[in-house]
Design a protein around this motif. Structure first.
Motif, PDB file in Angstrom:
ATOM      1  N   GLY A   1     102.282  41.658  61.071  1.00 31.54           N
ATOM      2  CA  GLY A   1     102.349  43.041  60.569  1.00 31.54           C
ATOM      3  C   GLY A   1     101.221  43.370  59.662  1.00 31.54           C
TER       4      GLY A   1
ATOM      5  N   GLU B   1     109.028  35.111  50.367  1.00 32.40           N
ATOM      6  CA  GLU B   1     108.782  34.634  51.561  1.00 32.40           C
ATOM      7  C   GLU B   1     109.250  33.346  51.842  1.00 32.40           C
ATOM      8  OE1 GLU B   1     104.627  35.627  52.485  1.00 32.40           O
ATOM      9  OE2 GLU B   1     104.993  37.850  52.609  1.00 32.40           O
TER      10      GLU B   1
ATOM     11  N   ARG C   1      94.727  33.001  46.888  1.00 33.07           N
ATOM     12  CA  ARG C   1      95.495  32.513  48.256  1.00 33.07           C
ATOM     13  C   ARG C   1      94.515  32.557  49.455  1.00 33.07           C
ATOM     14  NH1 ARG C   1     100.427  35.692  51.278  1.00 33.07           N
ATOM     15  NH2 ARG C   1     101.666  33.912  51.506  1.00 33.07           N
TER      16      ARG C   1
ATOM     17  N   GLU D   1      95.440  42.367  57.764  1.00 32.01           N
ATOM     18  CA  GLU D   1      94.568  42.394  56.679  1.00 32.01           C
ATOM     19  C   GLU D   1      93.818  41.281  56.624  1.00 32.01           C
ATOM     20  OE1 GLU D   1      93.214  42.290  52.736  1.00 32.01           O
ATOM     21  OE2 GLU D   1      94.394  40.934  53.571  1.00 32.01           O
ATOM     22  N   GLU D   2      94.531  40.049  56.711  1.00 32.95           N
ATOM     23  CA  GLU D   2      93.816  38.786  56.831  1.00 32.95           C
ATOM     24  C   GLU D   2      92.876  38.485  57.778  1.00 32.95           C
ATOM     25  OE1 GLU D   2      97.834  36.798  56.624  1.00 32.95           O
ATOM     26  OE2 GLU D   2      97.293  36.064  54.759  1.00 32.95           O
TER      27      GLU D   2
ATOM     28  N   GLY E   1     100.136  42.635  56.818  1.00 31.57           N
ATOM     29  CA  GLY E   1      99.539  41.362  55.920  1.00 31.57           C
ATOM     30  C   GLY E   1      98.758  40.464  56.983  1.00 31.57           C
ATOM     31  N   THR E   2      99.225  40.375  58.093  1.00 28.21           N
ATOM     32  CA  THR E   2      98.430  39.556  59.174  1.00 28.21           C
ATOM     33  C   THR E   2      97.398  40.188  59.402  1.00 28.21           C
ATOM     34  OG1 THR E   2     100.476  38.861  60.078  1.00 28.21           O
ATOM     35  CG2 THR E   2      98.705  38.591  61.611  1.00 28.21           C
TER      36      THR E   2
ATOM     37  N   CYS F   1     100.166  35.008  60.617  1.00 27.48           N
ATOM     38  CA  CYS F   1     101.092  35.508  61.469  1.00 27.48           C
ATOM     39  C   CYS F   1     102.310  36.253  60.755  1.00 27.48           C
ATOM     40  CB  CYS F   1     101.940  34.629  62.312  1.00 27.48           C
ATOM     41  SG  CYS F   1     102.623  33.171  61.294  1.00 27.48           S
TER      42      CYS F   1
ATOM     43  N   LEU G   1     105.380  35.501  45.290  1.00 28.54           N
ATOM     44  CA  LEU G   1     105.977  35.664  46.740  1.00 28.54           C
ATOM     45  C   LEU G   1     106.917  34.301  47.183  1.00 28.54           C
ATOM     46  CD1 LEU G   1     103.175  36.892  49.106  1.00 28.54           C
ATOM     47  CD2 LEU G   1     105.133  37.994  48.324  1.00 28.54           C
TER      48      LEU G   1
ATOM     49  N   MET H   1      96.770  37.051  45.283  1.00 32.75           N
ATOM     50  CA  MET H   1      96.653  36.880  46.906  1.00 32.75           C
ATOM     51  C   MET H   1      95.150  36.666  47.146  1.00 32.75           C
ATOM     52  SD  MET H   1      99.267  37.923  48.216  1.00 32.75           S
ATOM     53  CE  MET H   1      99.627  38.706  49.604  1.00 32.75           C
TER      54      MET H   1
ATOM     55  N   SER I   1     105.527  37.448  58.863  1.00 31.72           N
ATOM     56  CA  SER I   1     106.445  36.785  57.813  1.00 31.72           C
ATOM     57  C   SER I   1     108.012  37.299  58.346  1.00 31.72           C
ATOM     58  CB  SER I   1     106.405  37.566  56.529  1.00 31.72           C
ATOM     59  OG  SER I   1     106.327  38.502  56.201  1.00 31.72           O
TER      60      SER I   1
HETATM   61  P1  AMP Z   1     102.980  40.432  57.508  1.00 33.60           P
HETATM   62  O1  AMP Z   1     102.054  40.236  58.751  1.00 33.60           O
HETATM   63  O2  AMP Z   1     103.132  41.859  56.779  1.00 33.60           O
HETATM   64  O3  AMP Z   1     104.448  39.910  57.589  1.00 33.60           O
HETATM   65  O4  AMP Z   1     102.331  39.359  56.439  1.00 33.60           O
HETATM   66  C1  AMP Z   1     102.033  37.978  56.809  1.00 33.60           C
HETATM   67  C2  AMP Z   1     101.603  37.558  55.582  1.00 33.60           C
HETATM   68  O5  AMP Z   1     100.249  38.018  55.174  1.00 33.60           O
HETATM   69  C3  AMP Z   1     102.508  37.382  54.566  1.00 33.60           C
HETATM   70  O6  AMP Z   1     102.360  35.918  53.952  1.00 33.60           O
HETATM   71  C4  AMP Z   1     101.982  38.203  53.392  1.00 33.60           C
HETATM   72  O7  AMP Z   1     102.363  37.955  52.045  1.00 33.60           O
HETATM   73  C5  AMP Z   1     100.555  38.231  53.765  1.00 33.60           C
HETATM   74  N1  AMP Z   1      99.741  39.485  53.264  1.00 33.60           N
HETATM   75  C6  AMP Z   1     100.495  40.619  53.009  1.00 33.60           C
HETATM   76  N2  AMP Z   1      99.486  41.437  52.440  1.00 33.60           N
HETATM   77  C7  AMP Z   1      98.428  40.461  52.235  1.00 33.60           C
HETATM   78  C8  AMP Z   1      97.181  41.111  51.756  1.00 33.60           C
HETATM   79  N3  AMP Z   1      96.563  42.093  51.201  1.00 33.60           N
HETATM   80  N4  AMP Z   1      96.239  40.031  51.729  1.00 33.60           N
HETATM   81  C9  AMP Z   1      96.680  38.728  52.327  1.00 33.60           C
HETATM   82  N5  AMP Z   1      97.650  38.369  52.970  1.00 33.60           N
HETATM   83  C10 AMP Z   1      98.599  39.425  52.891  1.00 33.60           C
END
Ligand code: AMP
Length: 206
Positions: free
Chosen positions: A117, A79, A100, A122-123, A119-120, A15, A75, A97, A17
């Motif tokens: 956003g 974060e 992680r 991508e995961e 990061g979410t 979700c 991070l 990452m 950050s």
């Molecule tokens: P965000 O949705 O962008 O706020 O990111 C949510 C979480 O995803 C945060 O803990 C980020 O550090 C993590 N995140 C951002 N970029 C990546 C990535 N390339 N791979 C994995 N996690 C990420």
């Protein structure tokens, strides 16, 4: 790694950050956290103590549940705060990452995506690609708070219709609108998987 089917123990939540614009997002995070703890499950998440990530962890901890935070060293101060990380039951600080994401995957029996956003996105997309390639069968949920994930779900349908999702039957995330239905739906999916596969179900081959 191969696991046999056993009772579900942990849920990984991806979700934002950031809190996002609608207060309903933070509220959903807190409610999901409480539900995870109330069902006796562990939370696995990215360790952030801000935004929706912080709300989920606070929800679990407030109910006396167990939280594992997995965060890369670089991070920690962006974060989270060192003080708030100290409140987690288990903290794993990784080098990068990739480590992680791999540790989050290994320690989770299911994945939930709340609003977030890039990061979410991508995961959860990576987890779906691993499902598509037959590397795991762990339940995946889009918590569709206020229809947040509709554009993403429309894109997935479009890709399917245009013939680009080659093993669509392996990528069937649950789409859940009401946050209180998320944990029960994961438990149902987990039980269905156990019934289908018996005790030798292969949940993960990574
Ligand atoms: P965000 O949705 O962008 O706020 O990111 C949510 C979480 O995803 C945060 O803990 C980020 O550090 C993590 N995140 C951002 N970029 C990546 C990535 N390339 N791979 C994995 N996690 C990420």
């Amino acid at each position: 790694m191969t696991e046999t089917h056993m009772p579900i123990r942990s849920i990984c939540v991806y979700c934002g950050s950031r809190p996002g614009r609608d207060p309903a997002y933070i509220e959903a995070g807190r409610t999901l956290g409480r539900a995870i703890a109330a069902h006796g499950l562990r939370l696995v998440y990215g360790g952030g103590t801000k935004g929706i990530m912080g709300a989920v962890a606070a929800g679990v901890l407030g109910e006396g549940g167990h939280v594992t935070g997995i965060i890369p060293e670089f991070l920690v101060d962006m974060e989270a705060t060192r003080h708030s990380l100290g409140q987690l039951n288990e903290l794993i600080v990784t080098e990068d990452m990739h480590e992680r994401k791999h540790k989050m995957f290994e320690r989770a029996d299911a994945f939930v995506t709340l609003p977030g956003g890039i990061g979410t996105l991508e995961e959860i997309v990576e987890i779906m690609t691993w499902a598509q390639l037959g590397r795991h069968e762990k339940p995946m949920v889009f918590a569709n708070i206020g229809g947040f994930w509709k554009p993403m779900l429309d894109l997935l349908s479009h890709m399917r219709e245009e013939g680009f999702v080659h093993t669509a039957h392996k990528v069937q995330p649950l789409i859940i609108d009401a946050i209180e239905d998320v944990v029960p739906s994961i438990m149902d999916r987990w039980e269905d998987l156990g019934r289908l596969k018996g005790d030798d179900a292969v949940i993960s081959r990574l």
